[in-house]
Scaffold this active site. Structure first.
Site, mmCIF file in Angstrom:
data_model
loop_
_atom_site.group_PDB
_atom_site.id
_atom_site.type_symbol
_atom_site.label_atom_id
_atom_site.label_comp_id
_atom_site.label_asym_id
_atom_site.label_seq_id
_atom_site.Cartn_x
_atom_site.Cartn_y
_atom_site.Cartn_z
ATOM 1 N N THR A 17 37.821 37.916 32.766
ATOM 2 C CA THR A 17 37.106 37.660 34.015
ATOM 3 C C THR A 17 38.019 37.216 35.140
ATOM 4 O OG1 THR A 17 35.237 36.392 34.893
ATOM 5 C CG2 THR A 17 36.733 35.225 33.472
ATOM 6 N N THR A 18 37.442 37.115 36.316
ATOM 7 C CA THR A 18 38.075 36.424 37.438
ATOM 8 C C THR A 18 37.031 35.511 38.053
ATOM 9 O OG1 THR A 18 39.421 38.382 37.880
ATOM 10 C CG2 THR A 18 39.385 36.663 39.563
#
Length: 217
Positions: A17-18
């Site tokens: 993810t970010t």
């Protein structure tokens, strides 16, 4: 007969993810991409919302094992709901971050999840806290996390300004997440953003085809 498991079977669903949170003048923006993967190899969902509301003006972003993160946020919601009833007032942002910290620290041998907590309260206004693997808690004006964050440290350091307007901060967050999603194969989908201020909460969703492009993909 001996069984052999691939890495994806062992790791389970994760939010490769970010995630990001940044304070602006009068509020805070917290956001993430929306892709979940299995072992970093198979995209299991393109539409996971990783920005979780734990109280009226307190949200957290999740990274790591999706099951672990969901279990912790569910427990945190229960703690904060009970806390607000006891205190007869909304919980402070630091209280929410501390609940997450305690849950992560007490279960550090089993959990594989980290959190960014952001919100607004009557005492300190907009705040951002990082709860890392193992239960470390720190306060920062801007922070990023997840696998995609390695691609945007330079951008965040160069472009973040403490006294940005709401519009500037939304654009900063959108650009940072778009840059990470363009480079990180386990970040993607749409951008979920939440703006938290004294007057209330605003949700913003930026579809993948509306994200800014900085290079040929």
């Amino acid at each position: 007969m001996e069984k052999h498991y691939s890495d994806s079977q062992v790791k389970g669903v994760s939010t490769g993810t970010t995630i990001l949170a940044a304070i602006f003048d009068g509020g805070v923006v917290i956001g993430s991409d929306s892709r979940a993967s299995i072992g970093g190899e198979y995209v299991s969902s393109k539409t996971i919302n990783k920005v979780i509301q734990v109280h009226d003006k307190i949200f957290c972003c999740i990274a790591g094992s999706l099951a672990d993160a969901q279990a912790v946020t569910k427990a945190a919601k229960s703690h904060l709901s009970f806390h607000s009833v006891q205190m007869e007032s909304p919980p402070l942002v630091i209280a929410a971050a501390s609940v997450l910290k305690e849950l992560c620290y007490k279960n550090k041998e089993e959990l594989q999840a980290g959190f960014i907590t952001a919100g607004w309260d009557r005492k300190k206004g907009p705040q951002v806290y990082v709860v890392s693997l193992g239960g470390m808690l720190i306060s920062q004006p801007v922070t990023i996390g997840g696998s995609g964050s390695t691609f945007i440290y330079g951008y965040v350091d160069a472009k973040y300004k403490p006294k940005m307007t709401k519009e500037e901060c939304l654009q900063f967050a959108t650009n940072a997440l778009a840059l990470a999603m363009g480079r990180d194969n386990v970040s993607g989908g749409v951008v979920h953003l939440v703006v938290i201020m004294k007057k209330g909460v605003e949700h913003v969703v930026v579809p993948g085809d509306k994200l800014p492009r900085f290079h040929d993909e």
